[in-house]
Design a protein around this motif. Structure first.
Motif, short mmCIF file in Angstrom:
data_model
loop_
_atom_site.label_atom_id
_atom_site.label_comp_id
_atom_site.label_asym_id
_atom_site.label_seq_id
_atom_site.Cartn_x
_atom_site.Cartn_y
_atom_site.Cartn_z
N MET A 21 10.78 2.74 11.65
CA MET A 21 11.47 1.62 12.30
C MET A 21 11.21 1.70 13.81
SD MET A 21 13.23 -0.15 10.15
CE MET A 21 14.55 -0.92 11.07
N VAL A 22 10.69 0.60 14.35
CA VAL A 22 10.46 0.53 15.80
C VAL A 22 10.98 -0.80 16.32
CG1 VAL A 22 8.53 2.17 15.97
CG2 VAL A 22 8.08 -0.18 15.29
N ASN A 27 9.02 -4.59 17.29
CA ASN A 27 8.95 -5.77 16.45
C ASN A 27 10.26 -6.50 16.14
OD1 ASN A 27 9.77 -3.88 14.60
ND2 ASN A 27 7.77 -3.69 13.62
N HIS A 28 11.25 -6.29 16.99
CA HIS A 28 12.43 -7.18 16.92
C HIS A 28 12.85 -7.40 18.37
CE1 HIS A 28 15.67 -9.41 15.47
NE2 HIS A 28 16.27 -8.56 14.67
N GLN A 29 13.46 -6.40 18.99
CA GLN A 29 13.55 -6.40 20.45
C GLN A 29 12.20 -5.90 20.96
OE1 GLN A 29 17.06 -5.18 23.19
NE2 GLN A 29 16.12 -3.30 22.50
N VAL A 30 11.71 -6.50 22.05
CA VAL A 30 10.38 -6.09 22.55
C VAL A 30 10.51 -5.59 23.98
CG1 VAL A 30 8.04 -6.89 23.08
CG2 VAL A 30 9.25 -7.82 21.09
N ASP A 31 10.04 -4.37 24.23
CA ASP A 31 10.00 -3.84 25.59
C ASP A 31 8.70 -4.35 26.23
OD1 ASP A 31 9.52 -2.38 27.89
OD2 ASP A 31 10.47 -0.56 27.10
N GLY A 48 -16.16 -3.12 28.87
CA GLY A 48 -17.61 -2.96 28.71
C GLY A 48 -18.11 -3.21 27.31
N CYS A 49 -17.26 -3.71 26.42
CA CYS A 49 -17.70 -3.98 25.03
C CYS A 49 -18.08 -5.45 24.84
CB CYS A 49 -16.60 -3.62 24.04
SG CYS A 49 -16.18 -1.88 24.04
N GLY A 50 -18.07 -6.22 25.91
CA GLY A 50 -18.47 -7.62 25.81
C GLY A 50 -17.52 -8.48 25.01
N ILE A 51 -16.23 -8.09 25.00
CA ILE A 51 -15.24 -8.88 24.25
C ILE A 51 -15.09 -10.26 24.90
CG2 ILE A 51 -12.82 -8.93 23.44
CD1 ILE A 51 -13.97 -6.33 22.49
N THR A 52 -15.00 -11.30 24.07
CA THR A 52 -14.83 -12.66 24.61
C THR A 52 -13.51 -13.29 24.21
OG1 THR A 52 -15.99 -13.57 22.69
CG2 THR A 52 -17.32 -13.11 24.66
N ARG A 53 -12.82 -12.69 23.22
CA ARG A 53 -11.58 -13.30 22.73
C ARG A 53 -10.71 -12.24 22.06
NH1 ARG A 53 -11.25 -18.98 21.67
NH2 ARG A 53 -13.47 -18.98 22.10
N VAL A 54 -9.41 -12.36 22.26
CA VAL A 54 -8.47 -11.44 21.60
C VAL A 54 -7.79 -12.22 20.48
CG1 VAL A 54 -6.38 -10.04 21.91
CG2 VAL A 54 -8.10 -10.15 23.75
N MET A 55 -7.63 -11.57 19.33
CA MET A 55 -6.94 -12.23 18.21
C MET A 55 -5.89 -11.30 17.63
SD MET A 55 -9.43 -14.50 15.99
CE MET A 55 -10.66 -15.52 16.73
N THR A 56 -4.87 -11.91 17.04
CA THR A 56 -3.84 -11.13 16.36
C THR A 56 -3.30 -11.94 15.20
OG1 THR A 56 -1.89 -9.75 16.67
CG2 THR A 56 -1.87 -11.91 17.74
N ILE A 57 -2.37 -11.31 14.47
CA ILE A 57 -1.72 -11.98 13.35
C ILE A 57 -0.24 -12.12 13.69
CG2 ILE A 57 -1.10 -11.73 10.91
CD1 ILE A 57 -3.65 -10.04 10.57
N GLU A 58 0.33 -13.31 13.45
CA GLU A 58 1.75 -13.45 13.71
C GLU A 58 2.53 -12.51 12.78
OE1 GLU A 58 3.18 -17.35 12.73
OE2 GLU A 58 2.22 -17.37 10.78
N SER A 59 3.69 -12.01 13.15
CA SER A 59 4.35 -12.23 14.41
C SER A 59 4.37 -10.99 15.31
CB SER A 59 5.78 -12.68 14.16
OG SER A 59 6.44 -11.70 13.38
N SER A 60 4.45 -9.79 14.74
CA SER A 60 4.65 -8.63 15.61
C SER A 60 3.41 -8.23 16.41
CB SER A 60 5.14 -7.44 14.81
OG SER A 60 6.33 -7.78 14.16
N VAL A 122 -9.52 -7.55 17.72
CA VAL A 122 -8.34 -7.80 16.86
C VAL A 122 -7.27 -6.77 17.21
CG1 VAL A 122 -7.48 -7.83 14.49
CG2 VAL A 122 -9.78 -8.72 14.98
N ILE A 123 -6.09 -7.26 17.55
CA ILE A 123 -4.97 -6.37 17.90
C ILE A 123 -3.86 -6.53 16.86
CG2 ILE A 123 -3.13 -5.92 19.61
CD1 ILE A 123 -5.83 -5.17 20.75
N ASP A 124 -3.26 -5.43 16.41
CA ASP A 124 -2.10 -5.55 15.52
C ASP A 124 -1.12 -4.42 15.81
OD1 ASP A 124 -0.55 -6.90 13.71
OD2 ASP A 124 -1.88 -6.61 12.00
N ASP A 125 0.12 -4.62 15.36
CA ASP A 125 1.15 -3.63 15.66
C ASP A 125 1.03 -2.38 14.79
OD1 ASP A 125 1.94 -5.23 13.47
OD2 ASP A 125 4.06 -4.90 13.82
N PHE A 126 0.83 -2.58 13.46
CA PHE A 126 0.76 -1.43 12.55
C PHE A 126 -0.56 -1.44 11.78
CE2 PHE A 126 5.36 -0.78 12.89
CZ PHE A 126 5.44 0.59 12.71
#
Ligand code: G4P
Length: 191
Positions: A21-22, A27-31, A48-60, A122-126
């Protein structure tokens, strides 16, 4: 990332050997201060990795991904978990099954928010089994773009997601890797 591990030790709570639980900071209150540091760390690790876009999945995933996109000065796209009746044209979809939640959803992305040739972070919480990350990667690749990296805030290293993603050829950076949990016990990899 030491600051994150300290926070997990202080405010995280292992419900059992599988679930952490965090909800007081991720993922409920966010610092948001901690999320800013998380975003800056991802920006440093993927510089330096040539990233052009950040993506994630809703919601956390949205909070850490927003801070990452801000730190990298890049656009952010949020993949949806449900199909809206006004989101029917030009969409890409793939089914994702969550073993933790024992349910499936249609991960959805509008084609126009990814350009062919994009290099996506691609960024995700878990990260647990890797199903969500694989689903996100499938959509990025269907759109003609490339997954240049996967950034995870908390990895449950005792589950196979990391290994499966590495074997599939993806670069994975996890800021905190939990190796073992039990009631009131949280251990990290390399400790
Ligand atoms: P996988 O994608 O790596 O295979 O993971 P899995 O299906 O097992 O888990 C999917 C959902 O369960 C995700 O939330 C993920 O954040 C959450 N989850 C997995 N393990 C834990 C845990 O130990 N603690 C907490 N708090 N959450 C966990 P989601 O369905 O995408 O929900 P949300 O992003 O809307 O919060």
């Amino acid at each position: 990332m030491e600051l994150l591990k300290q926070r997990i030790r202080r405010d995280g709570r292992a419900l059992n050997e599988h679930v952490l639980m965090v909800d007081s900071f991720l993922n409920h209150q966010v610092d948001v201060g901690l999320m800013r540091a998380v975003g800056e760390e991802f920006a440093r690790q993927f510089a330096g990795c040539g990233i052009t876009r950040v993506m994630t999945i809703e919601s956390s995933g949205i909070a850490p991904a927003t801070m990452t996109a801000l730190a990298m000065g890049l656009p952010l796209v949020v993949m949806k978990k449900s199909i809206s009746s006004i989101l029917s044209e030009g969409i890409l979809q793939t089914e994702v099954h969550s073993f933790t939640k024992n349910s499936s959803y249609q991960l959805t992305l509008k084609q126009k928010f990814v350009a062919e040739g994009d290099r996506v972070l691609v960024i995700d919480d878990f990260l647990a089994n890797g199903e969500a990350a694989f689903g996100a990667a499938r959509l990025v690749e269907q759109a003609g773009a490339q997954v240049a990296g996967i950034g995870i805030v908390i990895e449950k290293a005792f589950q196979p997601g990391h290994q499966r993603l590495i074997e599939a050829g993806y670069r994975v950076v996890s800021l905190a890797r939990v190796s073992r949990m039990a009631e009131n016990l949280i251990e990290f990899v390399d400790e």
